[in-house]
Design an enzyme around this catalytic site. Structure first.
Site, PDB file in Angstrom:
ATOM      1  CE  LYS A 145      -0.628  -0.128   4.750  1.00 13.79           C
ATOM      2  NZ  LYS A 145      -1.399  -0.143   5.969  1.00 13.79           N
TER       3      LYS A 145
ATOM      4  CE1 TYR B 120      13.034  31.855   4.911  1.00 16.54           C
ATOM      5  CE2 TYR B 120      13.306  29.575   4.447  1.00 16.54           C
ATOM      6  CZ  TYR B 120      13.023  30.757   3.991  1.00 16.54           C
ATOM      7  OH  TYR B 120      12.991  31.050   2.484  1.00 16.54           O
TER       8      TYR B 120
END
Length: 358
Positions: free
Chosen positions: A35, A255
């Site tokens: 999956k 940042y």
């Protein structure tokens, strides 16, 4: 030289890990779970490589149909089952097997008119409380499925463990005990064991095991890595060093300036970021493998780049390869440093990454 991060998928390692599952559960058949794009490794290519698996499992019908379209003929099981009765002829036409886990699915099977019969796996909720019928419903569901003309004789019985990756938990034993009590006297084949249970709960192996994460060489246990279980990492995620910068003691980087140099040092900028699937919340110091050593993340992860502290005596050059995870650097460590699990890292890789199959 590629300007994109590269995910190398080692198919020989994948086959080794399947053989390792065989060694751990020698009396069980293997339902290989593919999956979520085979846990980010590539649904079709992984299925094509796992020629020795007994069957495949996916979550949804579109994944199963993609395998059939690619020429995969092995049995395929839909772990979430079907969603509406209109899908039943599609399952039959494509020889897909279905899990049944609720009353609506059972009613649809009883009311349908098919030109053949479907293989059904009946899922019992023994404590996960996600999918599955209640234990009190088992006798009625079992009887009705056996009487249903749309169902092949010989249903299979399954459950799913909620805490198999917690080695000190008592819940797995409790779930196993409840399951065995419910199906006592029934001759049907059983499936209980996921990756963690294959490794740690041999009493749960039964006739079918369902390996997912361990096929890709990764441990389901947070304090361990796959190599401890003789597994080989299948994915090697790498990129390149694209800039070098000198910073002085006290300068802040990235940042928010969350990383501050404690001495004069060289920083390296690597072309990978959360836009590629690298975890945005990786902490300062998260390791990266570069030129035979580990260097630590310095500052916030950006969309396209990360910055690492190379040290004051760095000899690294532009274009040098940096490994984000792989045989040199276990993905389990990156997951811990990012406050997540390896499953999420694998499934979050984006189409910007170049896949190469070895």
């Amino acid at each position: 030289m590629s300007r994109r991060p590269v995910a190398q998928i080692n198919l020989a390692a994948l086959q080794h890990n399947l053989q390792r599952v065989r060694e751990l559960a020698p009396n069980s058949q293997v339902l290989a779970v593919l999956k979520a794009n085979a846990y980010g490794h590539g649904l079709v290519r992984v299925a094509q490589a796992l020629t020795e698996a007994d069957a495949f499992a996916v979550a949804r019908i579109d994944e199963a149909l993609a395998l059939r379209t690619a020429g995969i003929v092995k049995p395929i099981v839909l772990l979430e089952g079907f969603y509406e009765a209109a899908e039943l002829p599609v399952l039959l036409a494509n020889n897909l097997q279905t899990v049944v886990h609720n009353e609506l699915q059972l009613n649809a099977l009883e009311q349908t008119s098919l030109d053949g019969q479907l293989k059904v796996w009946l899922k019992i909720d023994t404590g996960m409380h996600r999918l599955g019928i209640e234990p009190t419903q088992f006798s009625a569901f079992y009887r009705r499925l056996w009487q249903c003309s749309a169902v092949l004789p010989g249903i299979r019985l399954m459950t799913h463990f909620c805490c198999a990756d917690e080695l000190d938990s008592t819940r797995t034993d409790a779930q196993l005990s409840l399951f065995e009590q419910l199906i006592s006297g029934k001759a049907e084949q059983r499936s209980l064991a996921n990756s963690a249970a294959i490794l740690a709960w041999p009493a749960s192996h039964a006739e079918w095991v369902r390996p997912g994460l361990i096929l890709h060489g990764i441990s389901p246990f947070s304090a361990q890595v796959g190599q401890q279980h003789q597994l080989q990492p299948v994915m090697r995620l790498s990129s390149r060093l694209i800039a070098l910068r000198q910073v002085q003691r006290g300068e802040r980087v990235g940042y928010g300036g969350q990383w501050q140099a404690d001495k004069a040092t060289t920083l390296g900028v690597i072309a990978v970021g959360y836009g590629d699937g690298y975890p945005r919340h990786a902490r300062n110091g998260t390791p990266v493998w570069l030129n035979g050593r580990e260097v630590g993340l310095a500052g916030r992860v950006s969309m396209d780049m990360i910055t690492v502290d190379l040290g004051p005596d760095a000899q690294d050059k532009l274009g040098d390869e940096a490994v984000l995870w792989g045989p040199e650097l276990a993905i389990e460590r990156i997951a811990v440093a990012s406050g997540t699990i390896p499953y999420e890292l694998l499934c979050n890789i984006t189409p910007r990454v170049d896949y190469q199959y070895l």
